[in-house]
Write a protein that holds these residues in place. Structure first.
Motif, PDB file in Angstrom:
ATOM      1  N   VAL A  20       0.818  -1.209   0.000  1.00 31.92           N
ATOM      2  CA  VAL A  20       0.000   0.000   0.000  1.00 31.92           C
ATOM      3  C   VAL A  20       0.853   1.260   0.000  1.00 31.92           C
ATOM      4  N   ARG A  21       2.130   1.133   0.340  1.00 31.72           N
ATOM      5  CA  ARG A  21       3.024   2.285   0.335  1.00 31.72           C
ATOM      6  C   ARG A  21       3.598   2.576  -1.045  1.00 31.72           C
ATOM      7  N   SER A  22       3.219   1.759  -2.012  1.00 36.02           N
ATOM      8  CA  SER A  22       3.630   2.016  -3.388  1.00 36.02           C
ATOM      9  C   SER A  22       2.496   2.699  -4.126  1.00 36.02           C
ATOM     10  N   LYS A  23       2.698   3.962  -4.484  1.00 40.49           N
ATOM     11  CA  LYS A  23       1.667   4.687  -5.219  1.00 40.49           C
ATOM     12  C   LYS A  23       1.386   4.031  -6.569  1.00 40.49           C
ATOM     13  N   ARG A  24       2.401   3.366  -7.131  1.00 42.95           N
ATOM     14  CA  ARG A  24       2.201   2.741  -8.438  1.00 42.95           C
ATOM     15  C   ARG A  24       1.187   1.609  -8.360  1.00 42.95           C
ATOM     16  N   ILE A  25       1.153   0.890  -7.237  1.00 45.77           N
ATOM     17  CA  ILE A  25       0.187  -0.194  -7.109  1.00 45.77           C
ATOM     18  C   ILE A  25      -1.219   0.371  -6.969  1.00 45.77           C
ATOM     19  N   LEU A  26      -1.377   1.446  -6.205  1.00 45.25           N
ATOM     20  CA  LEU A  26      -2.694   2.029  -5.993  1.00 45.25           C
ATOM     21  C   LEU A  26      -3.159   2.838  -7.195  1.00 45.25           C
ATOM     22  N   GLU A  27      -2.252   3.545  -7.844  1.00 41.15           N
ATOM     23  CA  GLU A  27      -2.645   4.461  -8.909  1.00 41.15           C
ATOM     24  C   GLU A  27      -2.463   3.872 -10.306  1.00 41.15           C
ATOM     25  N   ASP A  28      -1.621   2.849 -10.440  1.00 41.24           N
ATOM     26  CA  ASP A  28      -1.386   2.223 -11.749  1.00 41.24           C
ATOM     27  C   ASP A  28      -1.578   0.717 -11.645  1.00 41.24           C
ATOM     28  N   SER A  29      -2.745   0.307 -11.142  1.00 42.74           N
ATOM     29  CA  SER A  29      -2.996  -1.119 -10.926  1.00 42.74           C
ATOM     30  C   SER A  29      -2.812  -1.926 -12.201  1.00 42.74           C
ATOM     31  N   GLY A  30      -3.278  -1.368 -13.317  1.00 51.07           N
ATOM     32  CA  GLY A  30      -3.178  -2.094 -14.581  1.00 51.07           C
ATOM     33  C   GLY A  30      -1.745  -2.359 -14.995  1.00 51.07           C
ATOM     34  N   LYS A  31      -0.893  -1.352 -14.849  1.00 49.08           N
ATOM     35  CA  LYS A  31       0.510  -1.530 -15.217  1.00 49.08           C
ATOM     36  C   LYS A  31       1.207  -2.515 -14.286  1.00 49.08           C
ATOM     37  N   ARG A  32       0.898  -2.431 -13.002  1.00 48.33           N
ATOM     38  CA  ARG A  32       1.531  -3.354 -12.057  1.00 48.33           C
ATOM     39  C   ARG A  32       1.070  -4.786 -12.314  1.00 48.33           C
ATOM     40  N   LEU A  33      -0.214  -4.963 -12.620  1.00 49.74           N
ATOM     41  CA  LEU A  33      -0.718  -6.290 -12.965  1.00 49.74           C
ATOM     42  C   LEU A  33      -0.037  -6.783 -14.240  1.00 49.74           C
ATOM     43  N   GLY A  34       0.153  -5.875 -15.196  1.00 45.49           N
ATOM     44  CA  GLY A  34       0.824  -6.232 -16.435  1.00 45.49           C
ATOM     45  C   GLY A  34       2.262  -6.658 -16.210  1.00 45.49           C
ATOM     46  N   GLU A  35       2.961  -5.966 -15.324  1.00 43.46           N
ATOM     47  CA  GLU A  35       4.352  -6.322 -15.023  1.00 43.46           C
ATOM     48  C   GLU A  35       4.433  -7.695 -14.370  1.00 43.46           C
ATOM     49  N   THR A  36       3.457  -8.003 -13.507  1.00 50.70           N
ATOM     50  CA  THR A  36       3.450  -9.310 -12.858  1.00 50.70           C
ATOM     51  C   THR A  36       3.160 -10.405 -13.879  1.00 50.70           C
ATOM     52  N   ALA A  37       2.230 -10.129 -14.800  1.00 46.71           N
ATOM     53  CA  ALA A  37       1.955 -11.088 -15.870  1.00 46.71           C
ATOM     54  C   ALA A  37       3.192 -11.286 -16.755  1.00 46.71           C
ATOM     55  N   LYS A  38       3.900 -10.204 -17.030  1.00 42.24           N
ATOM     56  CA  LYS A  38       5.135 -10.286 -17.834  1.00 42.24           C
ATOM     57  C   LYS A  38       6.171 -11.158 -17.132  1.00 42.24           C
ATOM     58  N   PHE A  39       6.277 -11.010 -15.824  1.00 40.92           N
ATOM     59  CA  PHE A  39       7.187 -11.859 -15.043  1.00 40.92           C
ATOM     60  C   PHE A  39       6.824 -13.332 -15.235  1.00 40.92           C
ATOM     61  N   LEU A  40       5.539 -13.664 -15.085  1.00 39.27           N
ATOM     62  CA  LEU A  40       5.120 -15.056 -15.247  1.00 39.27           C
ATOM     63  C   LEU A  40       5.408 -15.567 -16.652  1.00 39.27           C
ATOM     64  N   LEU A  41       5.095 -14.760 -17.650  1.00 42.32           N
ATOM     65  CA  LEU A  41       5.333 -15.181 -19.029  1.00 42.32           C
ATOM     66  C   LEU A  41       6.819 -15.364 -19.312  1.00 42.32           C
ATOM     67  N   ASP A  42       7.657 -14.527 -18.735  1.00 46.90           N
ATOM     68  CA  ASP A  42       9.110 -14.676 -18.904  1.00 46.90           C
ATOM     69  C   ASP A  42       9.609 -15.974 -18.277  1.00 46.90           C
ATOM     70  N   VAL A  43       9.188 -16.243 -17.038  1.00 50.78           N
ATOM     71  CA  VAL A  43       9.769 -17.383 -16.318  1.00 50.78           C
ATOM     72  C   VAL A  43       9.174 -18.714 -16.760  1.00 50.78           C
ATOM     73  N   PHE A  44       8.042 -18.690 -17.473  1.00 37.47           N
ATOM     74  CA  PHE A  44       7.453 -19.933 -17.976  1.00 37.47           C
ATOM     75  C   PHE A  44       7.647 -20.101 -19.487  1.00 37.47           C
ATOM     76  N   LYS A  45       8.442 -19.250 -20.087  1.00 38.00           N
ATOM     77  CA  LYS A  45       8.708 -19.381 -21.521  1.00 38.00           C
ATOM     78  C   LYS A  45       9.402 -20.714 -21.798  1.00 38.00           C
ATOM     79  N   PRO A  46       8.958 -21.456 -22.803  1.00 37.82           N
ATOM     80  CA  PRO A  46       9.645 -22.715 -23.113  1.00 37.82           C
ATOM     81  C   PRO A  46      11.142 -22.513 -23.316  1.00 37.82           C
ATOM     82  N   GLY A  47      11.924 -23.303 -22.609  1.00 31.25           N
ATOM     83  CA  GLY A  47      13.379 -23.198 -22.683  1.00 31.25           C
ATOM     84  C   GLY A  47      13.987 -22.237 -21.688  1.00 31.25           C
ATOM     85  N   ALA A  48      13.148 -21.502 -20.939  1.00 27.48           N
ATOM     86  CA  ALA A  48      13.678 -20.550 -19.957  1.00 27.48           C
ATOM     87  C   ALA A  48      14.575 -21.271 -18.962  1.00 27.48           C
TER      88      ALA A  48
END
Length: 355
Positions: free
Chosen positions: A109-137
């Motif tokens: 809650v102390r991160s303004k980006r999480i409260l004010e840019d929820s979509g971008k933060r959710l997108g970054e988390t999804a990007k993390f998952l997609l990176d670490v589960f990429k075939p051959g990663a």
């Protein structure tokens, strides 16, 4: 198996290797900008980097063992088939569940980006998952090592700023982004995803479930987690989650702010008319009564497992026409993010200017 006293100690422990590296990144902010230009961790770290960063990146030089390689291949195959549901569980189950744990929510809650840019933060988390589960990663492709290193350093940046600037931080919260909270988050991205899939009547075998635990043990090591406390079996994972839930699941103003920000984002960007106004009910169905009460959200009797399962299947066919694959998930995700925010999704270290 697990004892509360162990986890009392884990709440006092952070990630010294990453924390020392960030101290130097704060002192030499141009290095963060340089790291953000990398596509993967270079085989030889630049000579002008301080010793703390050499030590930090050397932590990523250890190749996967044969057993780890087996778990990585199997986990990537699982995501290749089920990634659409996996990503849905991330937004509607894993993250809301994390917000229900009061002390951990105090960091977020102390991160303004999480409260004010929820979509971008959710997108970054999804990007993390997609990176670490990429075939051959981690086996044939090494970009995901850099992704994990950046996430680990971002956690250390958060700890630095809370220690130095969050004057309202209370000792009872524990250290910010401590080892117990890191383990709990990893459980939310593994055990809870499987639990969510089963809630909507998707079949996940015991072998698949335990392989995902092994996958997240490997990721945990790369994220600076003390993996000796990580569960090896589904039974151990169940017991560990119950222990952490008993210790920390409770209502907090921080958790309520976080969930309302996330729900607002879902509603503003919901394209399916039959789901409009139903985000809160869907989250409540997945996280369950206890976590819903902790988050201050309410359920409606409109959702039952078969209905939710049908919704996910329908959306999967609508978005991917039955052609689920990591490449398709990544393509659709990047296109959606670019259309919404007008830029490519990036996981970047904070770039501070010298004062």
């Amino acid at each position: 198996m697990y004892h509360p006293q162990q986890f009392d100690e884990l709440r006092k422990q952070e990630d010294p290797l990453a924390d020392r590296a960030v101290m130097d990144l704060i002192n030499f902010p141009e290095l963060s900008s340089e790291i953000n230009l990398w596509e993967e961790i270079p085989s030889k770290i630049p000579a002008h980097f301080p010793a703390s960063l050499h030590l930090f990146f050397e932590d990523y030089n250890n190749p996967a063992t044969s057993q780890e390689r087996k778990s990585l291949i199997q986990g990537q195959a699982f995501f290749n088939k089920r990634g659409d549901t996996y990503l849905a569980m991330l937004g509607f189950y894993s993250l809301p569940y994390c917000y229900a744990f009061a002390n951990g929510a105090e960091v977020l809650v102390r991160s303004k980006r999480i409260l004010e840019d929820s979509g971008k933060r959710l997108g970054e988390t999804a990007k993390f998952l997609l990176d670490v589960f990429k075939p051959g990663a981690f086996i044939d492709s090494y970009q995901a090592f850099l992704t994990c290193a950046k996430i680990r350093l971002i956690h250390a940046y958060s700890r630095f700023f809370i220690h130095h600037y969050a004057h309202d931080w209370k000792p009872e919260f524990g250290k910010p982004i401590n080892q117990e909270d890191l383990i709990g988050t990893n459980l939310a991205f593994s055990l809870l995803v499987v639990r969510g899939m089963r809630k909507v009547r998707a079949t996940v075998t015991k072998e698949e479930s335990e392989n995902l635990l092994a996958y997240w043990k490997y990721l945990g090591k790369l994220l600076g987690i003390q993996t000796e406390f990580w569960p090896e079996t589904s039974k151990e994972a169940f017991v560990l989650e119950q222990l952490i839930r008993k210790r920390h699941l409770r209502n907090s103003a921080a958790g309520e702010k976080l969930i309302q920000s996330l729900l607002s984002y879902f509603e503003q960007n919901q394209k399916e008319t039959f789901l409009k106004g139903k985000s809160e009910a869907l989250v409540s169905f997945l996280v369950g009564k206890e976590a819903s009460q902790a988050l201050g959200i309410h359920s409606e009797p409109i959702f039952i497992p078969e209905v939710v399962g049908s919704i996910f299947k329908l959306l999967g066919w609508k978005n991917y026409a039955g052609n689920q694959s990591h490449a398709r998930f990544m393509k659709e995700f990047e296109l959606s993010y670019s259309n919404q925010f007008g830029e490519a999704v990036q996981i970047h270290l904070p770039e501070q200017k010298r004062s």
